[in-house]
Design a protein around this motif. Structure first.
Motif, PDB file in Angstrom:
ATOM      1  N   UNK A  59      14.242  46.010  -1.531  1.00  0.00           N
ATOM      2  CA  UNK A  59      13.759  44.731  -1.006  1.00  0.00           C
ATOM      3  C   UNK A  59      12.427  44.329  -1.623  1.00  0.00           C
ATOM      4  N   UNK A  60      11.515  45.280  -1.793  1.00  0.00           N
ATOM      5  CA  UNK A  60      10.222  44.948  -2.372  1.00  0.00           C
ATOM      6  C   UNK A  60      10.338  44.407  -3.787  1.00  0.00           C
ATOM      7  N   UNK A  61      11.198  45.025  -4.576  1.00  0.00           N
ATOM      8  CA  UNK A  61      11.427  44.563  -5.947  1.00  0.00           C
ATOM      9  C   UNK A  61      11.959  43.136  -5.950  1.00  0.00           C
ATOM     10  N   UNK A  62      12.942  42.878  -5.091  1.00  0.00           N
ATOM     11  CA  UNK A  62      13.537  41.539  -5.033  1.00  0.00           C
ATOM     12  C   UNK A  62      12.533  40.508  -4.529  1.00  0.00           C
ATOM     13  N   UNK A  63      11.740  40.894  -3.541  1.00  0.00           N
ATOM     14  CA  UNK A  63      10.750  39.961  -2.998  1.00  0.00           C
ATOM     15  C   UNK A  63       9.764  39.529  -4.081  1.00  0.00           C
ATOM     16  N   UNK A  64       9.325  40.471  -4.896  1.00  0.00           N
ATOM     17  CA  UNK A  64       8.404  40.143  -5.980  1.00  0.00           C
ATOM     18  C   UNK A  64       9.069  39.220  -6.999  1.00  0.00           C
ATOM     19  N   UNK A  65      10.359  39.445  -7.253  1.00  0.00           N
ATOM     20  CA  UNK A  65      11.076  38.592  -8.196  1.00  0.00           C
ATOM     21  C   UNK A  65      11.224  37.176  -7.643  1.00  0.00           C
ATOM     22  N   UNK A  66      11.549  37.078  -6.360  1.00  0.00           N
ATOM     23  CA  UNK A  66      11.662  35.761  -5.730  1.00  0.00           C
ATOM     24  C   UNK A  66      10.314  35.050  -5.759  1.00  0.00           C
ATOM     25  N   UNK A  67       9.254  35.799  -5.464  1.00  0.00           N
ATOM     26  CA  UNK A  67       7.911  35.221  -5.512  1.00  0.00           C
ATOM     27  C   UNK A  67       7.594  34.678  -6.902  1.00  0.00           C
ATOM     28  N   UNK A  68       8.085  35.377  -7.934  1.00  0.00           N
ATOM     29  CA  UNK A  68       7.808  34.973  -9.315  1.00  0.00           C
ATOM     30  C   UNK A  68       8.699  33.835  -9.795  1.00  0.00           C
ATOM     31  N   UNK A  69       9.613  33.386  -8.932  1.00  0.00           N
ATOM     32  CA  UNK A  69      10.467  32.257  -9.305  1.00  0.00           C
ATOM     33  C   UNK A  69      11.784  32.637  -9.932  1.00  0.00           C
ATOM     34  N   UNK A  70      12.246  33.865  -9.703  1.00  0.00           N
ATOM     35  CA  UNK A  70      13.556  34.276 -10.234  1.00  0.00           C
ATOM     36  C   UNK A  70      14.640  33.339  -9.706  1.00  0.00           C
ATOM     37  N   UNK A  71      15.708  33.131 -10.482  1.00  0.00           N
ATOM     38  CA  UNK A  71      16.735  32.141 -10.124  1.00  0.00           C
ATOM     39  C   UNK A  71      17.661  32.600  -9.006  1.00  0.00           C
ATOM     40  N   UNK A  72      17.128  32.722  -7.810  1.00  0.00           N
ATOM     41  CA  UNK A  72      17.922  33.097  -6.639  1.00  0.00           C
ATOM     42  C   UNK A  72      18.018  31.910  -5.695  1.00  0.00           C
ATOM     43  N   UNK A  73      19.169  31.767  -5.063  1.00  0.00           N
ATOM     44  CA  UNK A  73      19.358  30.705  -4.074  1.00  0.00           C
ATOM     45  C   UNK A  73      19.115  31.207  -2.656  1.00  0.00           C
ATOM     46  N   UNK A  74      19.418  32.485  -2.422  1.00  0.00           N
ATOM     47  CA  UNK A  74      19.167  33.116  -1.134  1.00  0.00           C
ATOM     48  C   UNK A  74      18.528  34.478  -1.353  1.00  0.00           C
ATOM     49  N   UNK A  75      17.753  34.896  -0.354  1.00  0.00           N
ATOM     50  CA  UNK A  75      17.134  36.217  -0.360  1.00  0.00           C
ATOM     51  C   UNK A  75      17.493  36.912   0.943  1.00  0.00           C
ATOM     52  N   UNK A  76      18.012  38.143   0.839  1.00  0.00           N
ATOM     53  CA  UNK A  76      18.348  38.936   2.017  1.00  0.00           C
ATOM     54  C   UNK A  76      17.461  40.173   2.020  1.00  0.00           C
ATOM     55  N   UNK A  77      16.591  40.265   3.004  1.00  0.00           N
ATOM     56  CA  UNK A  77      15.609  41.333   3.104  1.00  0.00           C
ATOM     57  C   UNK A  77      16.057  42.398   4.097  1.00  0.00           C
TER      58      UNK A  77
END
Length: 253
Positions: A59-77
């Motif tokens: 989750x931490x890795x994904x959160x940082x990627x989402x914060x950086x603007x990675x092309x995700x439409x949804x985030x599940x933590x």
């Protein structure tokens, strides 16, 4: 029934292009949800014709990627803290955050290994010269829950210098399954999918913060199926899949 009709109304109005012409919906999800999300995505695709692709990691890795603007439409933590973090960073839409499931934390060992309980003597004997695999407590929710549980039960001092921190809970599971580490901490939903490991003990829910999975729309996402998919995660079909894989959903709102 109303929410189900609403889902398909949104789909029919929002999709100006044929589903086949749409790019896939991209979902970033905690590694421990791989099987559940893939099954839910398959059902969603069958019912709507919209393809869903996933990126699974800690989750931490994904959160940082989402914060950086990675092309995700949804985030599940896999926990509240990381979802709060991306909300604070304006990386997800705060008003779309939804709880979708909870879980339990367990101690695992190899399927043919010794029986071990949540006891200091048992842990020392089982570890011997080995280490306990755990998702990194500094960045991964499962590790944070694990550290809190061990501290609560007075076991942290026994294992603190004998830990093998790992990138996510699935790597922990694989490490124990291969016999690289004699013990590991994972979610109960991880343990049941790997025949090479055995659940040795379940940590009391009172020993750690509630394990809660949350989903939200990202700020940068623009796929027309994103909101319907978020809605679908709360529908009976999705909950049934989650429950069938060991996730707890009955008390989720």
């Amino acid at each position: 029934m109303f929410r189900r009709l609403f889902l398909f109304w949104v789909l029919s109005v929002a999709f100006l292009l044929p589903a086949a012409a749409q790019p896939p919906l991209t979902v970033f999800a905690a590694a421990s949800m791989r099987e559940a999300m893939e099954r839910i995505g398959t059902v969603f695709e069958e019912e709507t014709g919209n393809r869903v692709v996933f990126s699974f990691a800690g989750t931490g890795t994904l959160a940082r990627q989402v914060e950086a603007g990675a092309p995700a439409d949804l985030f599940v933590s896999a926990d509240v803290d990381w979802m709060d973090y991306v909300v604070e960073q304006d990386a997800v839409q705060a008003d779309t955050v939804r709880p979708i499931a909870s879980n339990a934390l367990v101690l695992i060992g190899t399927a043919d290994g010794p029986k071990v309980g949540l006891d200091a003597g048992d842990l020392e004997t089982a570890l011997n010269d080995g280490r306990m695999a755990i998702a990194d407590p500094d960045t991964v929710p499962a590790g944070r829950y694990g550290k809190a549980a061990l501290e609560s039960l007075g076991l942290w001092q026994i294992v603190e210098t004998r830990l093998a921190p790992m990138e996510n809970v699935r790597i922990v599971l694989a490490s124990v399954a291969r016999g690289d580490t004699p013990l590991g901490l994972v979610y109960q939903t991880d343990a049941v999918i790997e025949p090479a490991v055995a659940t040795l003990a379940e940590f009391p829910a009172s020993a750690h913060p509630k394990i809660e999975y949350l989903a939200a729309l990202t700020v940068d996402g623009s796929h027309p199926a994103a909101e319907p998919f978020l809605e679908f995660l709360q529908q009976p079909q999705a909950r049934e899949i989650l429950h069938s894989l060991g996730f707890l959903t009955d008390k989720m709102n």
